[in-house]
Design a protein around this motif. Sequence first.
Motif, PDB file in Angstrom:
ATOM      1  N   ALA A  30      17.658  -8.261  20.705  1.00  0.00           N
ATOM      2  CA  ALA A  30      18.276  -7.055  20.163  1.00  0.00           C
ATOM      3  C   ALA A  30      17.960  -5.817  21.000  1.00  0.00           C
ATOM      4  O   ALA A  30      18.287  -4.708  20.599  1.00  0.00           O
ATOM      5  N   TRP A  31      17.329  -6.005  22.121  1.00  0.00           N
ATOM      6  CA  TRP A  31      16.881  -4.873  22.928  1.00  0.00           C
ATOM      7  C   TRP A  31      18.039  -4.073  23.519  1.00  0.00           C
ATOM      8  O   TRP A  31      19.013  -4.675  23.973  1.00  0.00           O
ATOM      9  N   PRO A  32      17.890  -2.728  23.541  1.00  0.00           N
ATOM     10  CA  PRO A  32      16.836  -1.945  22.894  1.00  0.00           C
ATOM     11  C   PRO A  32      17.178  -1.657  21.437  1.00  0.00           C
ATOM     12  O   PRO A  32      18.308  -1.289  21.118  1.00  0.00           O
ATOM     13  N   SER A  33      16.227  -1.803  20.571  1.00  0.00           N
ATOM     14  CA  SER A  33      16.463  -1.627  19.138  1.00  0.00           C
ATOM     15  C   SER A  33      15.899  -0.320  18.611  1.00  0.00           C
ATOM     16  O   SER A  33      16.003  -0.038  17.417  1.00  0.00           O
ATOM     17  N   GLN A  34      15.301   0.485  19.493  1.00  0.00           N
ATOM     18  CA  GLN A  34      14.688   1.749  19.095  1.00  0.00           C
ATOM     19  C   GLN A  34      14.550   2.623  20.337  1.00  0.00           C
ATOM     20  O   GLN A  34      14.783   2.156  21.456  1.00  0.00           O
ATOM     21  N   PRO A  35      14.191   3.897  20.183  1.00  0.00           N
ATOM     22  CA  PRO A  35      13.987   4.747  21.361  1.00  0.00           C
ATOM     23  C   PRO A  35      12.968   4.153  22.319  1.00  0.00           C
ATOM     24  O   PRO A  35      12.018   3.485  21.907  1.00  0.00           O
ATOM     25  N   ILE A  36      13.171   4.401  23.603  1.00  0.00           N
ATOM     26  CA  ILE A  36      12.297   3.896  24.657  1.00  0.00           C
ATOM     27  C   ILE A  36      11.406   5.033  25.150  1.00  0.00           C
ATOM     28  O   ILE A  36      11.889   6.138  25.432  1.00  0.00           O
ATOM     29  N   LYS A  37      10.101   4.764  25.232  1.00  0.00           N
ATOM     30  CA  LYS A  37       9.174   5.738  25.801  1.00  0.00           C
ATOM     31  C   LYS A  37       9.043   5.488  27.299  1.00  0.00           C
ATOM     32  O   LYS A  37       8.742   4.367  27.721  1.00  0.00           O
ATOM     33  N   LEU A  38       9.278   6.527  28.077  1.00  0.00           N
ATOM     34  CA  LEU A  38       9.069   6.452  29.520  1.00  0.00           C
ATOM     35  C   LEU A  38       7.843   7.303  29.842  1.00  0.00           C
ATOM     36  O   LEU A  38       7.878   8.532  29.775  1.00  0.00           O
ATOM     37  N   ILE A  39       6.743   6.630  30.145  1.00  0.00           N
ATOM     38  CA  ILE A  39       5.482   7.322  30.392  1.00  0.00           C
ATOM     39  C   ILE A  39       5.443   7.848  31.826  1.00  0.00           C
ATOM     40  O   ILE A  39       5.648   7.097  32.785  1.00  0.00           O
ATOM     41  N   VAL A  40       5.202   9.147  31.943  1.00  0.00           N
ATOM     42  CA  VAL A  40       5.015   9.796  33.241  1.00  0.00           C
ATOM     43  C   VAL A  40       3.529  10.133  33.360  1.00  0.00           C
ATOM     44  O   VAL A  40       3.029  10.951  32.585  1.00  0.00           O
ATOM     45  N   PRO A  41       2.807   9.529  34.303  1.00  0.00           N
ATOM     46  CA  PRO A  41       1.351   9.716  34.343  1.00  0.00           C
ATOM     47  C   PRO A  41       0.888  10.992  35.046  1.00  0.00           C
ATOM     48  O   PRO A  41      -0.233  11.054  35.541  1.00  0.00           O
ATOM     49  N   PHE A  42       1.750  11.993  35.088  1.00  0.00           N
ATOM     50  CA  PHE A  42       1.408  13.312  35.599  1.00  0.00           C
ATOM     51  C   PHE A  42       1.967  14.363  34.650  1.00  0.00           C
ATOM     52  O   PHE A  42       2.819  14.071  33.806  1.00  0.00           O
ATOM     53  N   ALA A  43       1.513  15.593  34.822  1.00  0.00           N
ATOM     54  CA  ALA A  43       1.973  16.701  33.988  1.00  0.00           C
ATOM     55  C   ALA A  43       3.428  17.052  34.309  1.00  0.00           C
ATOM     56  O   ALA A  43       3.940  16.690  35.374  1.00  0.00           O
ATOM     57  N   PRO A  44       4.113  17.765  33.401  1.00  0.00           N
ATOM     58  CA  PRO A  44       5.481  18.202  33.674  1.00  0.00           C
ATOM     59  C   PRO A  44       5.539  19.095  34.914  1.00  0.00           C
ATOM     60  O   PRO A  44       4.582  19.783  35.249  1.00  0.00           O
ATOM     61  N   GLY A  45       6.694  19.067  35.587  1.00  0.00           N
ATOM     62  CA  GLY A  45       6.930  19.985  36.686  1.00  0.00           C
ATOM     63  C   GLY A  45       6.757  19.407  38.068  1.00  0.00           C
ATOM     64  O   GLY A  45       7.147  20.027  39.051  1.00  0.00           O
ATOM     65  N   GLY A  46       6.187  18.207  38.188  1.00  0.00           N
ATOM     66  CA  GLY A  46       5.994  17.599  39.496  1.00  0.00           C
ATOM     67  C   GLY A  46       7.080  16.596  39.831  1.00  0.00           C
ATOM     68  O   GLY A  46       8.023  16.380  39.062  1.00  0.00           O
ATOM     69  N   THR A  47       6.943  15.962  40.987  1.00  0.00           N
ATOM     70  CA  THR A  47       7.965  15.018  41.438  1.00  0.00           C
ATOM     71  C   THR A  47       8.111  13.833  40.492  1.00  0.00           C
ATOM     72  O   THR A  47       9.229  13.389  40.200  1.00  0.00           O
ATOM     73  N   THR A  48       6.995  13.278  40.006  1.00  0.00           N
ATOM     74  CA  THR A  48       7.062  12.125  39.112  1.00  0.00           C
ATOM     75  C   THR A  48       7.856  12.464  37.864  1.00  0.00           C
ATOM     76  O   THR A  48       8.723  11.686  37.420  1.00  0.00           O
ATOM     77  N   ASP A  49       7.597  13.621  37.296  1.00  0.00           N
ATOM     78  CA  ASP A  49       8.311  14.075  36.110  1.00  0.00           C
ATOM     79  C   ASP A  49       9.783  14.328  36.424  1.00  0.00           C
ATOM     80  O   ASP A  49      10.679  13.958  35.657  1.00  0.00           O
ATOM     81  N   LEU A  50      10.039  14.941  37.565  1.00  0.00           N
ATOM     82  CA  LEU A  50      11.419  15.247  37.961  1.00  0.00           C
ATOM     83  C   LEU A  50      12.241  13.972  38.117  1.00  0.00           C
ATOM     84  O   LEU A  50      13.375  13.886  37.624  1.00  0.00           O
ATOM     85  N   ILE A  51      11.689  12.973  38.811  1.00  0.00           N
ATOM     86  CA  ILE A  51      12.412  11.714  39.023  1.00  0.00           C
ATOM     87  C   ILE A  51      12.635  10.997  37.695  1.00  0.00           C
ATOM     88  O   ILE A  51      13.708  10.424  37.453  1.00  0.00           O
ATOM     89  N   ALA A  52      11.630  11.021  36.813  1.00  0.00           N
ATOM     90  CA  ALA A  52      11.772  10.369  35.510  1.00  0.00           C
ATOM     91  C   ALA A  52      12.946  10.953  34.734  1.00  0.00           C
ATOM     92  O   ALA A  52      13.764  10.221  34.165  1.00  0.00           O
ATOM     93  N   ARG A  53      13.058  12.263  34.710  1.00  0.00           N
ATOM     94  CA  ARG A  53      14.122  12.911  33.938  1.00  0.00           C
ATOM     95  C   ARG A  53      15.484  12.754  34.607  1.00  0.00           C
ATOM     96  O   ARG A  53      16.513  12.689  33.924  1.00  0.00           O
ATOM     97  N   LEU A  54      15.479  12.658  35.938  1.00  0.00           N
ATOM     98  CA  LEU A  54      16.727  12.424  36.658  1.00  0.00           C
ATOM     99  C   LEU A  54      17.338  11.074  36.289  1.00  0.00           C
ATOM    100  O   LEU A  54      18.556  10.937  36.154  1.00  0.00           O
TER     101      LEU A  54
END
Length: 325
Positions: A30-54
Amino acid sequence: MVQWPRRAILGGGLALPALARARATGVQAAWPSQPIKLIVPFAPGGTTDLIARLVATPLQEKLGQPIVVENRPGAGASVGSLLVAQAVPDGHTLLLSNIASHAISPALYGNLRYDPVRDFSHIALLTLNPSVFVAYPRAGIANLDDMARLHRERGLDMASSGSGSSNHLLIVRMGSILGREFNHIPFRGAGPAMTAVIGGQVPLMSDSLPSAASHIRQGSVKAIAMSSAERHPSFPDVPTFREQGHDVVTSSWFGLSGPAQLPRPIVDRLSREVSAILDTHSTRSRLAEIGGSAGQYSPEEYAAFVASEVALWGPLVRETGAKPD
């Protein structure tokens, strides 16, 4: 010649409880059956966060469930990574894996509770990009010669997104080349670090190009050196390290991973959808704008890539003598 790609060492394996495996098997149809958490292991505003949201916005449209980006910074990206390694492998908790979490930190921190290869299902490489040294515009640093002169005279502080990042290692390497260590100022993400440089609290920063790109264009920081082999087409006025007499080339990378034993149908679906997103003109244009290039690896290729990164970064970390701050 000093090459700055990738790799690290191994930590300890995680035992996945039988209950977790049973739950994952029961929900995969049944996947996905609920919201998916995408963990970004850095604070907002950096490249990791930017790519995740893109990637998260178009991916949630394809999957029909919200994707909630959750920032969990700390200990060279290992805090958020451990959270995903220990999660139930049902496809509802994913990780924006990266060079820090899966190549450098396992070598830098000797007591990590996850193995960067065995404890994850590696799904897709998203992007690779160079690093850039930027300076506070009124610091009197226009190039690497200025930086070297001032550093030898009085010692300089240099910020990064945190201990264990590829940018931290680049700072250590440059200190070794110049014969004097920089005073590394680790922040909990590139965003807070960049804010400190823009405000003049720290004169220099080593950053991944995507998170620095808009600040360079706005003139709020001065780009003094790029770690690409040649000048970047989006930033033709920024000279490389090589051009300035330092044969240093490095890149960082970002990908999508989940817990070990993620069901193959979920891995294949995510791989297929991410590949389609990276193929779109809008995504490629946005990546080019911020200085990145799209990755197109199958799950097997990305897993092999991570393993190869693990194999190289450990010796490089030991060579530089880098330590957690």
